[in-house]
Design an enzyme around this catalytic site. Sequence first.
Site, short mmCIF file in Angstrom:
data_model
loop_
_atom_site.label_atom_id
_atom_site.label_comp_id
_atom_site.label_asym_id
_atom_site.label_seq_id
_atom_site.Cartn_x
_atom_site.Cartn_y
_atom_site.Cartn_z
N HIS A 265 50.94 42.18 40.58
CA HIS A 265 50.03 42.68 39.55
C HIS A 265 49.37 41.54 38.79
O HIS A 265 48.18 41.59 38.48
CB HIS A 265 50.84 43.58 38.60
CG HIS A 265 50.01 44.38 37.65
ND1 HIS A 265 49.10 45.32 38.07
CD2 HIS A 265 49.97 44.39 36.29
CE1 HIS A 265 48.53 45.88 37.01
NE2 HIS A 265 49.03 45.32 35.92
N PHE A 266 50.15 40.51 38.47
CA PHE A 266 49.63 39.34 37.75
C PHE A 266 49.45 38.19 38.73
O PHE A 266 50.17 37.19 38.70
CB PHE A 266 50.55 38.98 36.59
CG PHE A 266 50.50 39.97 35.46
CD1 PHE A 266 49.38 40.04 34.64
CD2 PHE A 266 51.55 40.84 35.22
CE1 PHE A 266 49.31 40.96 33.59
CE2 PHE A 266 51.50 41.76 34.17
CZ PHE A 266 50.37 41.82 33.36
#
Length: 290
Positions: A265-266
Amino acid sequence: MAAVHHRYATVQGQELFYREAGPADAPVIVLLHGFPTSSFMFRELIPELAGRYRVLAPDHLGFGLSAAPSAGEFGYSFDALTELTAGLLQQLGVTRYAIYVQDYGAPIGWRLALADPAAVTAIVTQNGNGYDAGFVEGFWKTVWDYQREQNPETEANIRSALTLESTRWQYLAGEPDESLVSPDTWHHDFALLSRPGNDAIQLALFRDYATNPPLYPALHEYLRTTRPPVLAVWGQGDPIFGPDGARAFADDVPDAEIHLLDGGHFLLESAGDEVAGLILGFLDRVSAER
C-alpha cells in the site's frame, strides 16, 4: 538536493501544514496523501521531484501537522477536505497542476479534477482507487458494514483500523522485503492517529468514504472525454486496493501507463527510487507533448 520548505497557511479559518520545494516558476505537482499518514510519506520523494518541478504536499485537516478540530467542531468529509485543498492552491496562486494521489488522496484529487477539469495537467495514481475493481473485499467488508449500520459491533470492528498493529500491517502487508520499511513510519502515523479526539475524525471519514464510489461514473466520463495523461504505479501486493484498480484506468484512458511493482500500500517506502524515476519520466514526456 533541493531544499524542502515546511510551511503553514490558514484556509477557511483552518491551519494547514504543507511541504514545498522546487522552482517557483516550474510546473506544479500536488501530492495528496492517504490514511493514516500525512505529507510525511513524501519526505524522500519531494527532493527527487523538486529538481524540475514545484512540489506541494499538504497535510489534510485532521492529519499530520495540520489542525485537527474535533468532529463536533468541523464536519469531516471528502467534500470538505477537497474544499480546503482547493482553497490552499488558490491562496498559493496555483491554477494548473499535476496530481499524485494515494488512498484518501484519490477521492480528493478526483473531486478537484471534476470541479475544474482544465486545472489538472496529469494524474499519477499510486494505489489511489477510482474503480470498483480496486476494492479488496477482505479489507473493505469491515468498512462497508460500518457504513451501512453504526452499532457497537460494527464500530468495534472498524476501530481495529486505528490500532498500532493495523497501522503496521498497512505498511508491511504485501512487501516482499519488510526490512526495507522503516518502523518510524507506522510509529509516526500512530502517534498522530492517537491524539485525543482523532478517533472520531477517522470514524467520520470511514462513514463518508461511502460517497466516493458513486463519483466513479463521473470520474470515468471525465477520463474518457478530457483524456488527461495517467500514470498508475501500484504496489501489486496491496491488500486494500488490488492491482485490478490500476489496470482499470486503461478502460477509460487507453494509453495510460500502468506499472505493477513489488510492494504494498505504501510503495514509496520500499520502491521510492523506482517510483520517482517513473514519475519523472512520465511528467517529462507530458511536458514535452504540451
